[in-house]
Design an enzyme around this catalytic site. Sequence first.
Site, PDB file in Angstrom:
ATOM      1  N   HIS A 112     -56.000  22.550  15.352  1.00 29.45           N
ATOM      2  CA  HIS A 112     -55.847  22.790  13.918  1.00 29.45           C
ATOM      3  C   HIS A 112     -57.209  22.698  13.238  1.00 29.45           C
ATOM      4  O   HIS A 112     -58.130  22.032  13.734  1.00 29.45           O
ATOM      5  CB  HIS A 112     -54.912  21.751  13.303  1.00 29.45           C
ATOM      6  CG  HIS A 112     -53.485  21.905  13.702  1.00 29.45           C
ATOM      7  ND1 HIS A 112     -52.465  21.262  13.055  1.00 29.45           N
ATOM      8  CD2 HIS A 112     -52.892  22.633  14.688  1.00 29.45           C
ATOM      9  CE1 HIS A 112     -51.311  21.577  13.610  1.00 29.45           C
ATOM     10  NE2 HIS A 112     -51.547  22.407  14.614  1.00 29.45           N
ATOM     11  N   GLU A 145     -58.147  21.039  10.679  1.00 32.34           N
ATOM     12  CA  GLU A 145     -58.548  19.661  10.369  1.00 32.34           C
ATOM     13  C   GLU A 145     -59.122  18.957  11.592  1.00 32.34           C
ATOM     14  O   GLU A 145     -60.127  18.245  11.489  1.00 32.34           O
ATOM     15  CB  GLU A 145     -57.352  18.837   9.865  1.00 32.34           C
ATOM     16  CG  GLU A 145     -56.695  19.385   8.635  1.00 32.34           C
ATOM     17  CD  GLU A 145     -55.493  20.260   8.919  1.00 32.34           C
ATOM     18  OE1 GLU A 145     -54.519  20.181   8.154  1.00 32.34           O
ATOM     19  OE2 GLU A 145     -55.527  21.036   9.911  1.00 32.34           O
ATOM     20  N   CYS A 201     -50.609  18.238   8.688  1.00 32.16           N
ATOM     21  CA  CYS A 201     -49.400  17.863   9.410  1.00 32.16           C
ATOM     22  C   CYS A 201     -49.520  16.404   9.868  1.00 32.16           C
ATOM     23  O   CYS A 201     -50.550  15.752   9.676  1.00 32.16           O
ATOM     24  CB  CYS A 201     -49.202  18.783  10.609  1.00 32.16           C
ATOM     25  SG  CYS A 201     -50.397  18.517  11.948  1.00 32.16           S
ATOM     26  N   CYS A 258     -52.491  15.788  12.359  1.00 27.39           N
ATOM     27  CA  CYS A 258     -53.786  15.735  11.679  1.00 27.39           C
ATOM     28  C   CYS A 258     -53.873  14.493  10.793  1.00 27.39           C
ATOM     29  O   CYS A 258     -54.937  13.875  10.691  1.00 27.39           O
ATOM     30  CB  CYS A 258     -54.004  17.002  10.864  1.00 27.39           C
ATOM     31  SG  CYS A 258     -54.159  18.471  11.909  1.00 27.39           S
TER      32      CYS A 258
END
Length: 147
Positions: A56, A58, A86, A89
Amino acid sequence: MIAPFDDSFFMKKALQEAQYAFEQDEIPVGAIIVVKNRIIARAHNLTEKLNDVTAHAEMQAITAAANFLGGKYLRDCTLYVTLEPCQMCGGALFWSQISKIVFAASDPQRGIRAMGTHLHPKTEVVGGILEHEASDLLLRFFEKKRR
């Protein structure tokens, strides 16, 4: 007086990263990490390219910022991300002890708020900065996928 380096300024930079993801057929989420008005990390989703569910934006940005700073803690740093993080993360952000998270679009199904994810007690969270722009990019991506 207009502050040139406000949350909108930096979120526009995160949106540029999201646009790069869109162009690479990745879910268009972009992230940057800032310390003292300086961008130290830029990232976007790479889950398809790397065939890695943890890639991701992040997570990529956290790693890049830690490498830049030479340590695992992101105190005094701000993450700007185009979609509410999410739970995965959020956990990484907890451990990084990041000072502030600014997100654009909410994720009412998988976001840190919906999932009840705990962040570091000193982490400030701000949502809704350039939400329309980020939401529009996500909607365009998924509409394109449904064709």
